[in-house]
Enzyme design. Structure first.
Site, PDB file in Angstrom:
ATOM      1  N   LYS A 159      16.489   2.316 -43.196  1.00 61.00           N
ATOM      2  CA  LYS A 159      15.416   3.302 -43.415  1.00 61.00           C
ATOM      3  C   LYS A 159      14.883   3.214 -44.842  1.00 61.00           C
ATOM      4  O   LYS A 159      14.099   4.041 -45.282  1.00 61.00           O
ATOM      5  CB  LYS A 159      15.927   4.730 -43.163  1.00 61.00           C
ATOM      6  CG  LYS A 159      16.302   5.055 -41.747  1.00 61.00           C
ATOM      7  CD  LYS A 159      16.387   6.562 -41.521  1.00 61.00           C
ATOM      8  CE  LYS A 159      17.586   7.168 -42.155  1.00 61.00           C
ATOM      9  NZ  LYS A 159      17.723   8.618 -41.831  1.00 61.00           N
TER      10      LYS A 159
ATOM     11  N   LYS B 108      16.413   3.872 -47.498  1.00 58.60           N
ATOM     12  CA  LYS B 108      16.855   5.057 -48.245  1.00 58.60           C
ATOM     13  C   LYS B 108      18.104   4.695 -49.049  1.00 58.60           C
ATOM     14  O   LYS B 108      19.078   4.212 -48.501  1.00 58.60           O
ATOM     15  CB  LYS B 108      17.189   6.205 -47.282  1.00 58.60           C
ATOM     16  CG  LYS B 108      15.966   6.959 -46.785  1.00 58.60           C
ATOM     17  CD  LYS B 108      16.361   8.337 -46.301  1.00 58.60           C
ATOM     18  CE  LYS B 108      15.142   9.236 -46.244  1.00 58.60           C
ATOM     19  NZ  LYS B 108      15.491  10.637 -45.950  1.00 58.60           N
TER      20      LYS B 108
HETATM   21  N1  C2G Z   1      13.636  18.435 -43.914  1.00 67.25           N
HETATM   22  C1  C2G Z   1      12.929  19.634 -43.950  1.00 67.25           C
HETATM   23  N2  C2G Z   1      12.376  20.034 -45.113  1.00 67.25           N
HETATM   24  C2  C2G Z   1      12.504  19.299 -46.240  1.00 67.25           C
HETATM   25  C3  C2G Z   1      13.241  18.094 -46.213  1.00 67.25           C
HETATM   26  C4  C2G Z   1      13.811  17.673 -45.019  1.00 67.25           C
HETATM   27  O1  C2G Z   1      12.806  20.327 -42.927  1.00 67.25           O
HETATM   28  N3  C2G Z   1      11.918  19.754 -47.398  1.00 67.25           N
HETATM   29  C5  C2G Z   1      14.214  18.012 -42.627  1.00 67.25           C
HETATM   30  C6  C2G Z   1      13.646  16.680 -42.145  1.00 67.25           C
HETATM   31  O2  C2G Z   1      12.394  16.894 -41.503  1.00 67.25           O
HETATM   32  C7  C2G Z   1      14.742  16.222 -41.185  1.00 67.25           C
HETATM   33  C8  C2G Z   1      16.020  16.790 -41.818  1.00 67.25           C
HETATM   34  O3  C2G Z   1      15.601  17.791 -42.765  1.00 67.25           O
HETATM   35  O4  C2G Z   1      14.546  16.830 -39.904  1.00 67.25           O
HETATM   36  C9  C2G Z   1      16.821  15.721 -42.541  1.00 67.25           C
HETATM   37  O5  C2G Z   1      15.972  15.109 -43.483  1.00 67.25           O
HETATM   38  P1  C2G Z   1      16.378  13.638 -44.022  1.00 67.25           P
HETATM   39  O6  C2G Z   1      17.794  13.662 -44.467  1.00 67.25           O
HETATM   40  O7  C2G Z   1      15.299  13.174 -44.943  1.00 67.25           O
HETATM   41  O8  C2G Z   1      16.328  12.818 -42.664  1.00 67.25           O
HETATM   42  P2  C2G Z   1      15.439  11.545 -42.271  1.00 67.25           P
HETATM   43  O9  C2G Z   1      15.632  10.461 -43.250  1.00 67.25           O
HETATM   44  O10 C2G Z   1      14.094  12.063 -41.983  1.00 67.25           O
HETATM   45  O11 C2G Z   1      16.227  11.075 -40.959  1.00 67.25           O
HETATM   46  O12 C2G Z   1      16.615   9.160 -36.677  1.00 67.25           O
HETATM   47  C10 C2G Z   1      16.000  10.160 -37.474  1.00 67.25           C
HETATM   48  C11 C2G Z   1      16.270   9.924 -38.936  1.00 67.25           C
HETATM   49  O13 C2G Z   1      17.652   9.719 -39.185  1.00 67.25           O
HETATM   50  C12 C2G Z   1      15.745  11.143 -39.704  1.00 67.25           C
END
Ligand code: C2G
Length: 132
Positions: A44, A46
């Site tokens: 990803k 990340k």
């Molecule tokens: N999130 C949120 N508000 C933020 C930051 C994050 O609601 N200010 C939510 C994201 O939308 C996600 C969750 O928190 O639903 C986790 O965010 P991340 O750790 O960034 O996850 P991500 O990399 O988007 O992983 O298969 C799906 C992926 O693994 C999603």
């Protein structure tokens, strides 16, 4: 029992993550989090501060989270939904539409993201402070 499933990296845990987990849990009784492992985070693009083991331990300590499973690829969601008898799949709305294919297996809900906070913003703000 209504089982809810969500996925994420959850690095440098912040209130946006907690708001998501809280609202996801409120949709049912049992919340499962598919936590991206270190390999999948590389997929990803990340870079995480905390390892999978640390992020897992932190998530398991959150009152809204009932089970943490490992997320290692993009293809596992359908089998996770089926094997865990998931009723509702939840993601933040930055993913809106991306997981609609799961509607054949469970309800799909996109929740509004929390404005003004992200792991990237935390890193950037800390970096700027360091330079000041
Ligand atoms: N999130 C949120 N508000 C933020 C930051 C994050 O609601 N200010 C939510 C994201 O939308 C996600 C969750 O928190 O639903 C986790 O965010 P991340 O750790 O960034 O996850 P991500 O990399 O988007 O992983 O298969 C799906 C992926 O693994 C999603």
């Amino acid at each position: 029992m209504t089982t809810v499933l969500t996925y994420g990296t959850f690095d440098l845990l912040h209130d946006g993550h907690i708001n998501l987990l809280k609202r996801a849990k409120e949709l049912g009784d049992h919340l499962i989090v598919g936590l991206s492992n270190d390999n999948f985070n590389r997929l990803k693009n990340k870079e995480t501060y905390f390892s999978f083991e640390s992020r897992k331990m932190i998530l398991e300590s959150i009152r809204y989270v009932d089970l943490v499973i490992e997320e290692s690829n993009w293809e596992q969601k359908i089998s996770d939904v089926i094997s865990n008898k998931v009723d509702i799949f939840v993601m933040g709305d930055d993913w809106k539409g991306k997981f609609d294919f799961l509607q054949d297996y469970c309800k799909v809900v996109y929740l509004t993201r929390t404005e003004g906070i992200s792991t990237t913003k935390i890193k950037q703000d800390l970096f700027k402070k360091e330079l000041a």
